[in-house]
Design a protein around this motif. Structure first.
Motif, PDB file in Angstrom:
ATOM      1  N   SER A 224       0.842  -1.207   0.000  1.00  0.00           N
ATOM      2  CA  SER A 224       0.000   0.000   0.000  1.00  0.00           C
ATOM      3  C   SER A 224       0.877   1.257   0.000  1.00  0.00           C
ATOM      4  O   SER A 224       0.584   2.239   0.678  1.00  0.00           O
ATOM      5  CB  SER A 224      -0.941   0.003   1.211  1.00  0.00           C
ATOM      6  OG  SER A 224      -1.775  -1.138   1.200  1.00  0.00           O
ATOM      7  N   HIS A 225       1.935   1.201  -0.797  1.00  0.00           N
ATOM      8  CA  HIS A 225       2.905   2.298  -0.844  1.00  0.00           C
ATOM      9  C   HIS A 225       3.031   2.743  -2.299  1.00  0.00           C
ATOM     10  O   HIS A 225       3.778   2.155  -3.089  1.00  0.00           O
ATOM     11  CB  HIS A 225       4.255   1.829  -0.293  1.00  0.00           C
ATOM     12  CG  HIS A 225       5.056   2.922   0.333  1.00  0.00           C
ATOM     13  ND1 HIS A 225       6.428   2.964   0.282  1.00  0.00           N
ATOM     14  CD2 HIS A 225       4.675   4.024   1.032  1.00  0.00           C
ATOM     15  CE1 HIS A 225       6.855   4.031   0.926  1.00  0.00           C
ATOM     16  NE2 HIS A 225       5.808   4.689   1.386  1.00  0.00           N
ATOM     17  N   GLN A 226       2.280   3.758  -2.661  1.00  0.00           N
ATOM     18  CA  GLN A 226       2.181   4.194  -4.048  1.00  0.00           C
ATOM     19  C   GLN A 226       3.191   5.275  -4.384  1.00  0.00           C
ATOM     20  O   GLN A 226       3.201   6.342  -3.768  1.00  0.00           O
ATOM     21  CB  GLN A 226       0.776   4.708  -4.349  1.00  0.00           C
ATOM     22  CG  GLN A 226       0.602   5.170  -5.796  1.00  0.00           C
ATOM     23  CD  GLN A 226      -0.775   5.722  -6.054  1.00  0.00           C
ATOM     24  OE1 GLN A 226      -1.581   5.868  -5.135  1.00  0.00           O
ATOM     25  NE2 GLN A 226      -1.072   6.019  -7.310  1.00  0.00           N
ATOM     26  N   LEU A 227       4.027   5.002  -5.376  1.00  0.00           N
ATOM     27  CA  LEU A 227       4.937   6.023  -5.869  1.00  0.00           C
ATOM     28  C   LEU A 227       4.145   7.017  -6.712  1.00  0.00           C
ATOM     29  O   LEU A 227       3.492   6.645  -7.687  1.00  0.00           O
ATOM     30  CB  LEU A 227       6.040   5.387  -6.720  1.00  0.00           C
ATOM     31  CG  LEU A 227       7.024   6.370  -7.355  1.00  0.00           C
ATOM     32  CD1 LEU A 227       7.849   7.078  -6.282  1.00  0.00           C
ATOM     33  CD2 LEU A 227       7.938   5.664  -8.355  1.00  0.00           C
ATOM     34  N   ARG A 228       4.208   8.268  -6.338  1.00  0.00           N
ATOM     35  CA  ARG A 228       3.457   9.297  -7.060  1.00  0.00           C
ATOM     36  C   ARG A 228       4.316   9.987  -8.113  1.00  0.00           C
ATOM     37  O   ARG A 228       3.846  10.293  -9.205  1.00  0.00           O
ATOM     38  CB  ARG A 228       2.886  10.312  -6.078  1.00  0.00           C
ATOM     39  CG  ARG A 228       1.914   9.659  -5.080  1.00  0.00           C
ATOM     40  CD  ARG A 228       1.260  10.667  -4.176  1.00  0.00           C
ATOM     41  NE  ARG A 228       0.382  10.007  -3.209  1.00  0.00           N
ATOM     42  CZ  ARG A 228      -0.857   9.614  -3.452  1.00  0.00           C
ATOM     43  NH1 ARG A 228      -1.379   9.817  -4.658  1.00  0.00           N
ATOM     44  NH2 ARG A 228      -1.583   9.022  -2.515  1.00  0.00           N
ATOM     45  N   GLN A 229       5.557  10.235  -7.795  1.00  0.00           N
ATOM     46  CA  GLN A 229       6.439  10.813  -8.797  1.00  0.00           C
ATOM     47  C   GLN A 229       7.884  10.657  -8.378  1.00  0.00           C
ATOM     48  O   GLN A 229       8.201  10.378  -7.219  1.00  0.00           O
ATOM     49  CB  GLN A 229       6.116  12.285  -9.024  1.00  0.00           C
ATOM     50  CG  GLN A 229       6.321  13.185  -7.822  1.00  0.00           C
ATOM     51  CD  GLN A 229       5.973  14.636  -8.129  1.00  0.00           C
ATOM     52  OE1 GLN A 229       5.501  14.968  -9.213  1.00  0.00           O
ATOM     53  NE2 GLN A 229       6.214  15.515  -7.178  1.00  0.00           N
ATOM     54  N   LEU A 230       8.757  10.827  -9.355  1.00  0.00           N
ATOM     55  CA  LEU A 230      10.198  10.846  -9.130  1.00  0.00           C
ATOM     56  C   LEU A 230      10.677  12.285  -9.230  1.00  0.00           C
ATOM     57  O   LEU A 230      10.196  13.057 -10.060  1.00  0.00           O
ATOM     58  CB  LEU A 230      10.922   9.991 -10.183  1.00  0.00           C
ATOM     59  CG  LEU A 230      10.585   8.498 -10.228  1.00  0.00           C
ATOM     60  CD1 LEU A 230      11.229   7.862 -11.449  1.00  0.00           C
ATOM     61  CD2 LEU A 230      11.067   7.800  -8.967  1.00  0.00           C
ATOM     62  N   ALA A 239      14.918  11.748  -5.648  1.00  0.00           N
ATOM     63  CA  ALA A 239      13.994  11.402  -4.561  1.00  0.00           C
ATOM     64  C   ALA A 239      12.786  10.655  -5.107  1.00  0.00           C
ATOM     65  O   ALA A 239      12.432  10.762  -6.291  1.00  0.00           O
ATOM     66  CB  ALA A 239      13.541  12.656  -3.820  1.00  0.00           C
ATOM     67  N   LEU A 240      12.168   9.892  -4.218  1.00  0.00           N
ATOM     68  CA  LEU A 240      10.919   9.191  -4.506  1.00  0.00           C
ATOM     69  C   LEU A 240       9.814   9.831  -3.677  1.00  0.00           C
ATOM     70  O   LEU A 240       9.950   9.976  -2.465  1.00  0.00           O
ATOM     71  CB  LEU A 240      11.032   7.703  -4.141  1.00  0.00           C
ATOM     72  CG  LEU A 240      12.220   6.926  -4.714  1.00  0.00           C
ATOM     73  CD1 LEU A 240      12.200   5.509  -4.184  1.00  0.00           C
ATOM     74  CD2 LEU A 240      12.185   6.931  -6.228  1.00  0.00           C
ATOM     75  N   LEU A 266       3.126   7.296 -16.722  1.00  0.00           N
ATOM     76  CA  LEU A 266       2.687   8.410 -15.891  1.00  0.00           C
ATOM     77  C   LEU A 266       3.831   8.966 -15.057  1.00  0.00           C
ATOM     78  O   LEU A 266       3.911  10.172 -14.811  1.00  0.00           O
ATOM     79  CB  LEU A 266       1.554   7.948 -14.971  1.00  0.00           C
ATOM     80  CG  LEU A 266       0.253   7.498 -15.651  1.00  0.00           C
ATOM     81  CD1 LEU A 266      -0.722   6.963 -14.616  1.00  0.00           C
ATOM     82  CD2 LEU A 266      -0.362   8.643 -16.440  1.00  0.00           C
ATOM     83  N   ILE A 267       4.707   8.082 -14.617  1.00  0.00           N
ATOM     84  CA  ILE A 267       5.815   8.500 -13.761  1.00  0.00           C
ATOM     85  C   ILE A 267       6.941   9.112 -14.591  1.00  0.00           C
ATOM     86  O   ILE A 267       7.621  10.049 -14.142  1.00  0.00           O
ATOM     87  CB  ILE A 267       6.329   7.296 -12.949  1.00  0.00           C
ATOM     88  CG1 ILE A 267       5.219   6.804 -11.998  1.00  0.00           C
ATOM     89  CG2 ILE A 267       7.580   7.649 -12.159  1.00  0.00           C
ATOM     90  CD1 ILE A 267       5.549   5.510 -11.295  1.00  0.00           C
ATOM     91  N   LEU A 268       7.127   8.600 -15.804  1.00  0.00           N
ATOM     92  CA  LEU A 268       8.187   9.093 -16.688  1.00  0.00           C
ATOM     93  C   LEU A 268       7.559   9.589 -17.981  1.00  0.00           C
ATOM     94  O   LEU A 268       7.573   8.886 -19.005  1.00  0.00           O
ATOM     95  CB  LEU A 268       9.192   7.979 -16.989  1.00  0.00           C
ATOM     96  CG  LEU A 268       9.991   7.414 -15.823  1.00  0.00           C
ATOM     97  CD1 LEU A 268      10.812   6.216 -16.265  1.00  0.00           C
ATOM     98  CD2 LEU A 268      10.909   8.492 -15.247  1.00  0.00           C
ATOM     99  N   PRO A 269       6.970  10.766 -17.984  1.00  0.00           N
ATOM    100  CA  PRO A 269       6.338  11.282 -19.200  1.00  0.00           C
ATOM    101  C   PRO A 269       7.318  11.281 -20.373  1.00  0.00           C
ATOM    102  O   PRO A 269       8.486  11.630 -20.235  1.00  0.00           O
ATOM    103  CB  PRO A 269       5.936  12.713 -18.811  1.00  0.00           C
ATOM    104  CG  PRO A 269       5.829  12.676 -17.317  1.00  0.00           C
ATOM    105  CD  PRO A 269       6.881  11.713 -16.859  1.00  0.00           C
ATOM    106  N   GLY A 270       6.819  10.849 -21.524  1.00  0.00           N
ATOM    107  CA  GLY A 270       7.657  10.815 -22.711  1.00  0.00           C
ATOM    108  C   GLY A 270       8.273   9.469 -22.980  1.00  0.00           C
ATOM    109  O   GLY A 270       8.805   9.230 -24.082  1.00  0.00           O
ATOM    110  N   ILE A 271       8.220   8.551 -22.000  1.00  0.00           N
ATOM    111  CA  ILE A 271       8.792   7.236 -22.223  1.00  0.00           C
ATOM    112  C   ILE A 271       7.908   6.459 -23.197  1.00  0.00           C
ATOM    113  O   ILE A 271       6.682   6.566 -23.170  1.00  0.00           O
ATOM    114  CB  ILE A 271       8.945   6.447 -20.897  1.00  0.00           C
ATOM    115  CG1 ILE A 271       9.708   5.150 -21.136  1.00  0.00           C
ATOM    116  CG2 ILE A 271       7.591   6.161 -20.275  1.00  0.00           C
ATOM    117  CD1 ILE A 271       9.975   4.367 -19.862  1.00  0.00           C
TER     118      ILE A 271
END
Length: 429
Positions: A224-230, A239-240, A266-271
Motif C-alpha cells: 500500500s505504498h504508491q509512488l506518485r512521482q520521481l 527522490a521518490l 505516468l511517472i516518466l512522461p515521454g517514455i
C-alpha cells in the motif's frame, strides 16, 4: 565505498526477481508496492464462489524457461512445478473427434517430424519446414507475411503455440517474437519443451517462497505504498515521492521501476511503452478431473484453446479474447462448458463455475507495439526499468518478466562496479 540502497518499485515477478537477484549482496533493498499483496498478474487467491484457491490466470511454463526455473531454485520452490519427463502435448479436435499427443524428441535434430506417431495427424515432415523462416527473420513484420497462416500445420500446431505465447492473433503478431518463441522451444528440441505447471498454484510456487526468501535476506517490503512521482536533479533520480512520505536518494542509491508500462508512462512522461493490449478469459469449473485426464490439453476447433486439470477443478483459457469481453459471463460459461463436457464425456448440469476476464492481460504482440518496448537502462544512470513490457526479446510471459528483473539487477551491479573503477582512478598517483 558504500554499496547504497536499491529501491524497487513494484512487487510483481519483475520486481521480486530483481530483489532476489540482489539479495545477500550487501546492499539494502527496499520494495515499494501499491497493492496490499505481491505478485501482480501472477498470484493466487481464495475464490469464495467456488470455495477454492485459484490463480488469477492459467500459466504454462516450459523446461526452456531458464530464468524462471533458476528463480524457483533460488527461493526453494522448484518442486512446485510438475510435468512429464519428456515433451508431450495432448490435443483434441472437437470438429473431427481426433486426439493425439505431440511428442518432440529430446535432441536438437527434429527427427520426430518423420514419425507419424509423434507429429500432428494429417501433416508431413515437409510441412514443418516453412516455420524455420521465423528463425531468421531480419525485419520485424507480421507473422502472416513470413509463413502461411492456413492449413493443417497452422491450425493444429502453429496457431495454438503462437496464440498462447503471444496472446495475439498469430496472423498479425510479431514475427520477431514468434521466432524468439520458436528458437527457445522447438528449435532446441524436446528437452526445452517439457510443459510445466504450478499444480498447487502460482502463489505457493512463485510469490510466497519469494517473500520468505527476501525476508530471510532482510529485504524490506512495503505494501500500500504508491509512488506518485520521481524527483530529478542534474542527470539522476534524487527522490521518490510517496505522497505522505518520501525518500531522498544518496549518491550510491539506485531505483528499479518494475511497474506496468501504463504506470511507468505516468511517472516518466515521454517514455515509449506499448499502448495496445489484448484480453484473456479464463473459466474455472469446480469438479474432479476424470482419472487419467491430461494436465494440459490443447483444444482445436473449440471455444477455449487450452484446458488445465487441477485438483478439484478444470480451468479453460481463451487467448486474444477481446471479442468475448462484452459477452455475459453466463453465456461464456455455458459455451465453454459445452466444449469441456464433450472433452471429458460429462452429462448433466454445468458444475459451479466462475469466469475471469482480464481486459489488459498483456500488451498486443504486434510488430509496432514490440518496437515501442524500452530497454532496461534509462537516460538517468541510477534508474532502470523492469517488466514483461520492456525490451526482453520475448512476449509478455513469466519468463520475460523474470529476465527483465534479472537484467535490471545486473545493471545496478554494473553501475556500482563502474563507480568503483572511476573512484579508483581518481585516487591514483
Amino acid at each position: 565505498m558504500s554499496r547504497g540502497t536499491v529501491h524497487i518499485v513494484g512487487a510483481g515477478l519483475a520486481g521480486l526477481s530483481a530483489a532476489v537477484k540482489l539479495a545477500g549482496s550487501g546492499r539494502e533493498i527496499v520494495i515499494h508496492e501499491l497493492a496490499r499483496y505481491a505478485g501482480g498478474r501472477c498470484r493466487s487467491y481464495f475464490e469464495p464462489a467456488l470455495g477454492l484457491t485459484l490463480d488469477n490466470g492459467n500459466h504454462l511454463l516450459l523446461s526452456a524457461n531458464g530464468a524462471a526455473l533458476a528463480f524457483l531454485r533460488t527461493i526453494g520452490s522448484e518442486d512446485e512445478l510438475v510435468g512429464p519427463q519428456e515433451a508431450e502435448f495432448a490435443f483434441a479436435d472437437l470438429a473431427s473427434d481426433e486426439s493425439w499427443v505431440l511428442h518432440p524428441n529430446n535432441g536438437r535434430i527434429p527427427w520426430w517430424i518423420l514419425s507419424k506417431a509423434r507429429r500432428v495427424p494429417g501433416t508431413r515432415a515437409v510441412d514443418y519446414l516453412p516455420l524455420t523462416r521465423l528463425l531468421h527473420s531480419k525485419q520485424d513484420q507480421s507473422l502472416g507475411k513470413v509463413v502461411e497462416c492456413k492449413g493443417t500445420i497452422y491450425e493444429r500446431l502453429s496457431r495454438p503455440l503462437f496464440l498462447a505465447a503471444l496472446n495475439t492473433d498469430p496472423q498479425e503478431a510479431s514475427a520477431s517474437l514468434a521466432g524468439a518463441v520458436l528458437r527457445e522451444t522447438l528449435a532446441r528440441g524436446g528437452r526445452a519443451c517439457r510443459p510445466l505447471i504450478a499444480l498447487g498454484g502460482l502463489g505457493p510456487a512463485f510469490i510466497d517462497p519469494a517473500l520468505s526468501y527476501l525476508e530471510r535476506n532482510r529485504v524490506k517490503v512495503y505494501f500500500s505504498h504508491q509512488l506518485r512521482q520521481l524527483a530529478f536533479a542534474s542527470d539522476r533520480v534524487q527522490a521518490l515521492d510517496f505522497g505522505e512520505d518520501g525518500v531522498e536518494l544518496g549518491r550510491d542509491d539506485a531505483v528499479i521501476l518494475a511497474v506496468p508500462g501504463s504506470v511507468a508512462r505516468l511517472i516518466l512522461p515521454g517514455i515509449a511503452t506499448p499502448t495496445t493490449f489484448r484480453a484473456i478469459v479464463n473459466a474455472h469449473f469446480k469438479l474432479e478431473p476424470p482419472p487419467g485426464f491430461p494436465r494440459i490439453l490443447g483444444v482445436i476447433n473449440g471455444m477455449p484453446e487450452w484446458l488445465f486439470a487441477f485438483p478439484h477443478r478444470l480451468s479453460a483459457t481463451i487467448s486474444a479474447a477481446d471479442r468475448w469481453i462484452e459477452t455475459s459471463r453466463e453465456e461464456i460459461a455455458q459455451r465453454i462448458w459445452s466444449d469441456v463436457a464433450k472433452l471429458i464425456g460429462a452429462a448433466g448440469d454445468m458444475p459451479p463455475w466462475i469466469i475471469i476476464k482480464e481486459r489488459r492481460a498483456t500488451f498486443a504482440a504486434l510488430p509496432e507495439e514490440n518496437a515501442k518496448r524500452p530497454p532496461a537502462p534509462t537516460k538517468w544512470p541510477n534508474l532502470f526499468l523492469a517488466g514483461d513490457w520492456t525490451a526482453t526479446g520475448l512476449p509478455a510471459t513469466i519468463e520475460g518478466a523474470i529476465r527483465s528483473g534479472n537484467t535490471a539487477a545486473n545493471l545496478v551491479l554494473t553501475m556500482e562496479r563502474r563507480r568503483a573503477m572511476n573512484g579508483s582512478g581518481k585516487r591514483g598517483p
